[in-house]
Design a protein around this motif. Structure first.
Motif, PDB file in Angstrom:
ATOM      1  N   TYR A 135     -30.014  20.315 -34.040  1.00  0.00           N
ATOM      2  CA  TYR A 135     -30.351  19.162 -33.213  1.00  0.00           C
ATOM      3  C   TYR A 135     -31.391  19.601 -32.201  1.00  0.00           C
ATOM      4  O   TYR A 135     -31.275  20.685 -31.614  1.00  0.00           O
ATOM      5  CB  TYR A 135     -29.131  18.613 -32.478  1.00  0.00           C
ATOM      6  N   HIS A 136     -32.411  18.786 -32.021  1.00  0.00           N
ATOM      7  CA  HIS A 136     -33.391  19.065 -30.970  1.00  0.00           C
ATOM      8  C   HIS A 136     -33.809  17.765 -30.318  1.00  0.00           C
ATOM      9  O   HIS A 136     -33.774  16.690 -30.917  1.00  0.00           O
ATOM     10  CB  HIS A 136     -34.618  19.811 -31.531  1.00  0.00           C
ATOM     11  N   PHE A 137     -34.173  17.882 -29.059  1.00  0.00           N
ATOM     12  CA  PHE A 137     -34.598  16.716 -28.293  1.00  0.00           C
ATOM     13  C   PHE A 137     -35.973  16.998 -27.699  1.00  0.00           C
ATOM     14  O   PHE A 137     -36.237  18.116 -27.236  1.00  0.00           O
ATOM     15  CB  PHE A 137     -33.601  16.434 -27.165  1.00  0.00           C
ATOM     16  N   PRO A 138     -36.872  16.032 -27.684  1.00  0.00           N
ATOM     17  CA  PRO A 138     -36.692  14.693 -28.234  1.00  0.00           C
ATOM     18  C   PRO A 138     -36.984  14.642 -29.726  1.00  0.00           C
ATOM     19  O   PRO A 138     -37.574  15.565 -30.284  1.00  0.00           O
ATOM     20  CB  PRO A 138     -37.740  13.877 -27.457  1.00  0.00           C
ATOM     21  N   GLY A 139     -36.567  13.533 -30.337  1.00  0.00           N
ATOM     22  CA  GLY A 139     -36.896  13.285 -31.734  1.00  0.00           C
ATOM     23  C   GLY A 139     -37.838  12.103 -31.815  1.00  0.00           C
ATOM     24  O   GLY A 139     -38.762  11.974 -31.014  1.00  0.00           O
ATOM     25  N   ILE A 140     -37.599  11.236 -32.757  1.00  0.00           N
ATOM     26  CA  ILE A 140     -38.365   9.995 -32.881  1.00  0.00           C
ATOM     27  C   ILE A 140     -37.417   8.857 -32.556  1.00  0.00           C
ATOM     28  O   ILE A 140     -36.396   8.683 -33.220  1.00  0.00           O
ATOM     29  CB  ILE A 140     -38.943   9.827 -34.298  1.00  0.00           C
ATOM     30  N   TRP A 141     -37.721   8.118 -31.504  1.00  0.00           N
ATOM     31  CA  TRP A 141     -36.811   7.065 -31.082  1.00  0.00           C
ATOM     32  C   TRP A 141     -36.568   6.059 -32.199  1.00  0.00           C
ATOM     33  O   TRP A 141     -37.476   5.652 -32.914  1.00  0.00           O
ATOM     34  CB  TRP A 141     -37.384   6.341 -29.853  1.00  0.00           C
ATOM     35  N   GLY A 142     -35.294   5.685 -32.369  1.00  0.00           N
ATOM     36  CA  GLY A 142     -34.943   4.689 -33.378  1.00  0.00           C
ATOM     37  C   GLY A 142     -34.428   5.285 -34.671  1.00  0.00           C
ATOM     38  O   GLY A 142     -34.048   4.543 -35.566  1.00  0.00           O
ATOM     39  N   ASN A 143     -34.415   6.609 -34.793  1.00  0.00           N
ATOM     40  CA  ASN A 143     -33.827   7.224 -35.980  1.00  0.00           C
ATOM     41  C   ASN A 143     -33.169   8.535 -35.582  1.00  0.00           C
ATOM     42  O   ASN A 143     -33.179   8.922 -34.420  1.00  0.00           O
ATOM     43  CB  ASN A 143     -34.875   7.441 -37.080  1.00  0.00           C
ATOM     44  N   TYR A 162     -34.681  20.951 -25.483  1.00  0.00           N
ATOM     45  CA  TYR A 162     -33.283  21.221 -25.834  1.00  0.00           C
ATOM     46  C   TYR A 162     -33.177  21.432 -27.337  1.00  0.00           C
ATOM     47  O   TYR A 162     -33.659  20.621 -28.133  1.00  0.00           O
ATOM     48  CB  TYR A 162     -32.388  20.054 -25.420  1.00  0.00           C
ATOM     49  N   ILE A 163     -32.514  22.539 -27.720  1.00  0.00           N
ATOM     50  CA  ILE A 163     -32.294  22.848 -29.133  1.00  0.00           C
ATOM     51  C   ILE A 163     -30.861  23.345 -29.283  1.00  0.00           C
ATOM     52  O   ILE A 163     -30.412  24.223 -28.530  1.00  0.00           O
ATOM     53  CB  ILE A 163     -33.264  23.930 -29.645  1.00  0.00           C
ATOM     54  N   TRP A 164     -30.136  22.775 -30.239  1.00  0.00           N
ATOM     55  CA  TRP A 164     -28.761  23.198 -30.535  1.00  0.00           C
ATOM     56  C   TRP A 164     -28.653  23.555 -32.008  1.00  0.00           C
ATOM     57  O   TRP A 164     -29.136  22.828 -32.876  1.00  0.00           O
ATOM     58  CB  TRP A 164     -27.778  22.084 -30.201  1.00  0.00           C
ATOM     59  N   ILE A 165     -27.981  24.680 -32.284  1.00  0.00           N
ATOM     60  CA  ILE A 165     -27.717  25.128 -33.654  1.00  0.00           C
ATOM     61  C   ILE A 165     -26.244  25.507 -33.726  1.00  0.00           C
ATOM     62  O   ILE A 165     -25.745  26.228 -32.848  1.00  0.00           O
ATOM     63  CB  ILE A 165     -28.597  26.338 -34.027  1.00  0.00           C
ATOM     64  N   GLY A 166     -25.535  25.026 -34.744  1.00  0.00           N
ATOM     65  CA  GLY A 166     -24.115  25.346 -34.825  1.00  0.00           C
ATOM     66  C   GLY A 166     -23.460  24.855 -36.091  1.00  0.00           C
ATOM     67  O   GLY A 166     -24.119  24.461 -37.063  1.00  0.00           O
TER      68      GLY A 166
END
Length: 229
Positions: A135-143, A162-166
């Motif tokens: 998961y990373h932020f930001p992405g593309i709003w709306g999806n 922000y980046i999350w790996i798990g």
């Protein structure tokens, strides 16, 4: 005071480092890296210590450190400090661990003599079995294209705060307020995620342009700091 359900921090001093225990996890620190080990829910989520990588004066960066100092030890926070040296550079790392498990790093790099920094970054490796999702932020709003299973192909992205790996039970997040002080390449690609059979590598390229660092004694009288890009 530490609010429930968290528990007070515990510090266990080692010969050249220390362990900091908080609710549900244990961090191990040493003088030779930013972070040596992370155990959460009875599993190690670092495949190797978190370190700096790069090239200085055309050679691969090699930094060495010794002891780590415990500057402050309280139930809700712990302050650590250590220094890394090599190839004419000194990196001072101040580490703050909060009772909720958040680690904040404030670090600086100075030159002991004039050096050419070709590149510099931070490398974080996680075992593949604990790096199933990204998961990373930001992405593309709306999806939800910025959240899902770990891609099979390497990812090359711009700055992500922000980046999350798990996996389903645990994970490791990296975050930064901004990219102030970063020196990105022309294409702006500073985040690199490489999946592999044994581990997943997250690389954050802080410096991608050649910079000349000079010691205080070598700076001219009218020297000004390089503008932040």
């Amino acid at each position: 005071r530490v609010p429930k359900p968290w528990s007070p921090l515990q510090v266990i001093r080692k010969k050249t480092g220390c362990e900091v225990k908080c609710t549900g996890r244990t961090y191990r620190f040493s003088g030779s890296s930013f972070l040596e080990s992370v155990t959460t829910r009875d599993a190690e989520v670092l495949a190797s210590p978190v370190t700096l990588f790069g090239r200085v004066d055309g050679r691969m960066l090699r930094l060495e450190g010794k002891r780590i100092k415990v500057l402050a030890e309280d139930p809700d926070s712990v302050e650590l400090e250590h220094r890394l040296r090599g190839q004419g550079l000194e990196v001072v790392v101040r580490t703050h661990v909060s009772f909720d498990g958040v680690i904040r790093y404030d670090w600086s790099m100075a030159a002991e003599r004039a050096v050419e920094v070709d590149s510099l970054g931070i490398e974080i490796r996680l075992p593949s079995k604990h790096a199933e999702y990204l998961y990373h932020f930001p992405g593309i709003w709306g999806n939800a294209k910025n959240a899902g299973a770990m891609p099979d192909e390497p990812q090359r992205l711009g700055f992500r705060p922000y980046i999350w790996i798990g996996d389903d039970q645990r994970g490791l997040a990296w975050f930064s307020e901004s990219d102030r002080g970063w020196y990105p390449p022309a294409d702006g690609i500073v985040t690199e995620i490489k999946p592999g059979s044994r581990h997943v590598t997250l690389r954050l390229h802080l410096i991608s342009q050649r910079l000349t660092l000079r010691s205080a004694s070598e700076r001219p009288a009218d020297w000004l700091a390089t503008p932040v890009l």
